[in-house]
Design a protein around this motif. Structure first.
Motif, mmCIF file in Angstrom:
data_model
loop_
_atom_site.group_PDB
_atom_site.id
_atom_site.type_symbol
_atom_site.label_atom_id
_atom_site.label_comp_id
_atom_site.label_asym_id
_atom_site.label_seq_id
_atom_site.Cartn_x
_atom_site.Cartn_y
_atom_site.Cartn_z
ATOM 1 N N SER A 120 15.701 -7.713 -3.492
ATOM 2 C CA SER A 120 15.235 -7.034 -1.998
ATOM 3 C C SER A 120 16.945 -6.117 -1.627
ATOM 4 C CB SER A 120 15.002 -8.000 -0.933
ATOM 5 O OG SER A 120 13.532 -8.385 -1.373
ATOM 6 N N GLY A 130 6.020 1.713 1.528
ATOM 7 C CA GLY A 130 5.265 0.403 0.982
ATOM 8 C C GLY A 130 5.869 -0.840 0.400
ATOM 9 N N PHE A 131 6.300 -0.870 -0.592
ATOM 10 C CA PHE A 131 6.601 -1.218 -1.475
ATOM 11 C C PHE A 131 8.455 -2.226 -1.164
ATOM 12 C CE2 PHE A 131 4.707 0.192 -5.465
ATOM 13 C CZ PHE A 131 3.497 -1.121 -5.360
ATOM 14 N N GLY A 187 6.441 -4.893 1.288
ATOM 15 C CA GLY A 187 5.691 -6.012 0.353
ATOM 16 C C GLY A 187 6.987 -6.698 0.070
ATOM 17 N N GLN A 188 8.915 -6.436 -0.563
ATOM 18 C CA GLN A 188 9.803 -7.322 -0.941
ATOM 19 C C GLN A 188 9.348 -8.008 0.122
ATOM 20 O OE1 GLN A 188 12.217 -4.020 -2.768
ATOM 21 N NE2 GLN A 188 12.150 -5.793 -3.875
ATOM 22 N N VAL A 198 8.720 -8.851 2.585
ATOM 23 C CA VAL A 198 7.209 -10.374 2.954
ATOM 24 C C VAL A 198 7.239 -11.524 1.112
ATOM 25 C CG1 VAL A 198 4.898 -11.198 2.194
ATOM 26 C CG2 VAL A 198 5.241 -9.047 4.083
ATOM 27 N N SER A 199 7.240 -10.926 0.037
ATOM 28 C CA SER A 199 7.774 -11.256 -1.226
ATOM 29 C C SER A 199 8.891 -12.365 -1.491
ATOM 30 C CB SER A 199 7.587 -10.344 -2.474
ATOM 31 O OG SER A 199 8.146 -9.553 -2.408
ATOM 32 N N THR A 258 12.065 -1.067 -6.046
ATOM 33 C CA THR A 258 10.955 -1.821 -5.134
ATOM 34 C C THR A 258 10.047 -1.805 -6.073
ATOM 35 O OG1 THR A 258 10.278 0.825 -4.198
ATOM 36 C CG2 THR A 258 12.265 0.154 -3.477
ATOM 37 N N PHE A 303 9.709 -5.822 -6.057
ATOM 38 C CA PHE A 303 8.141 -6.982 -4.822
ATOM 39 C C PHE A 303 7.535 -7.300 -6.038
ATOM 40 C CE2 PHE A 303 3.042 -6.708 -4.555
ATOM 41 C CZ PHE A 303 3.388 -7.396 -3.480
ATOM 42 N N THR A 311 7.401 -12.147 -6.107
ATOM 43 C CA THR A 311 5.590 -12.323 -5.997
ATOM 44 C C THR A 311 5.820 -13.179 -7.356
ATOM 45 O OG1 THR A 311 5.203 -10.419 -4.589
ATOM 46 C CG2 THR A 311 3.484 -11.727 -5.219
#
Length: 375
Positions: A33, A171-172, A175-176, A178-179, A251, A255, A259
């Protein structure tokens, strides 16, 4: 609950190990990240530290594995556990100095096993539990995480092949966040428990807790706070290795890697497997690197990491064994071991100041060493 001086010393040393575990393993959650710019470096370590603390309260299954599964608590003393912690701390600090993401968990297990062998013999080590709960997960988990990340990365690029690059990247990045948060939470759930288990084992050997007891609340809280504080300190040297020296991570790869790592770590915590979150995260990053077409993966760096993984358990075991032998001579021996630990830690820290890595330069890729200079 009245505690002797040696028990207090062991608890403090265990929390010191927990602190080193935190900054040694910050990269597991946040390296990709930070590398992709999804999170600013200082924000990333603050978030990781907070979630490590939360994760420490989610489970105690790994702590029970360590406190009542690996060694015979009736045949060792707090001094033996202290010696094992010395081996783990020194290996953590050395590999941090070198920027190698080795396993804090295996350093702890190695130190404890080496110290126990010297103090109580082979009969005091449950080699069956070591095989099923430590060795086999260590072999399978990074390969599994790497395979999952490779497939996830391939699918991520296939699914978004027609999407606008800017939209995909944005978007990714979301997402990153969160992951990466999930990996940090999983790290607290798995790794903080190892220190909980060691402290609980110490209290059992000292007679302060009954055999097979779980960690008391104060143990859970102190272990969570120690690993959270260590995580917040950054561990920038290893973050640079995983974020910039393995592959040019984009990215979608970040992600996918995060994940995959979070999934494997959380599943193992639920089952009580004390696996290495470092090996899982590293395997996932290499898998994500290989999953992008034409991506350049630095397999030479992978070789260096593999060697560090190979030597972690035996190296920590040797140091733990020596520390146990010296500490076994009496109070003077224990004091000598403590002084050597402090002096070695200070020397390693001083050596790290020669090439400091921090939040400002963590994404700078180190220049390769010329062949003539390396000769």
């Amino acid at each position: 609950m009245e505690l002797s001086l040696i028990v207090v010393v062991v608890v403090v040393t265990a929390l010191a190990f927990d602190f080193t575990n935190g900054f040694h393993d910050t990269a597991n959650a946040m390296a990709t990240s930070i590398a992709t710019g999804a999170l600013r470096p200082k924000v990333a370590v603050l978030l990781a530290g907070a979630l490590n603390l939360v994760g420490a309260f989610l489970s105690v299954e790994v702590a029970k594995t360590i406190s009542s599964g690996l060694v015979d608590d009736a045949r060792i003393s707090p001094v033996v556990i202290f010696a094992g912690l010395v081996g783990a701390i020194l290996w953590n600090l050395l590999t941090w100095l070198l920027g190698l993401p080795s396993s804090s968990s295996h350093a702890l297990f190695g130190g404890l096993i080496g110290a126990t062998l010297v103090a109580a013999g082979t009969g005091a080590v449950n080699f069956g539990a070591v095989l099923t709960k430590v060795i086999i997960p260590a072999l399978i988990s990074p390969l599994l995480a790497g395979l999952v990340a490779l497939i996830a990365t391939y699918l991520a690029y296939r699914i978004t092949v027609r999407a606008h690059d800017g939209t995909t990247k944005k978007g990714f990045k979301v997402g990153q966040i969160v992951s990466a948060s999930m990996v940090a939470l999983a790290h607290g759930t798995n790794d903080a428990q190892k220190t909980m288990g060691i402290i609980t084992l110490t209290l059992i050997t000292a007679g302060a807790l009954t055999p097979n007891s779980g960690p008391p609340f104060w143990v859970i809280l102190s272990a969570g706070l120690a690993i959270a504080l260590g995580t917040y300190m950054g561990g920038w040297r290893i973050i640079q290795t995983l974020g910039k020296r393995v592959s040019d991570i984009q990215t979608p790869q970040g992600f996918a890697a995060e994940t995959s790592a979070a999934t494997v770590i959380l599943a193992s915590s639920h089952l009580g497997f004390a696996l290495s979150t470092t090996q899982v995260a590293t395997g996932a990053i290499f898998g994500a690197g290989a999953g992008r077409r034409l991506a350049s993966v630095q397999w030479g760096v992978a070789g260096q990491m593999a060697l560090a993984w190979l030597f972690t358990l035996p190296a920590a075991a040797i140091v733990g064994a020596v520390a146990a032998w010296v500490s076994g001579t009496g109070v003077t021996g224990t004091i000598i071991v403590a002084v050597v630990l402090i002096a070695a830690a200070a020397g390693i820290y001083a050596a790290s100041r020669r090439r400091p890595i921090n939040a400002d330069n963590v994404n700078d890729v180190p220049a390769p060493v010329p062949a003539s200079a390396a000769a």
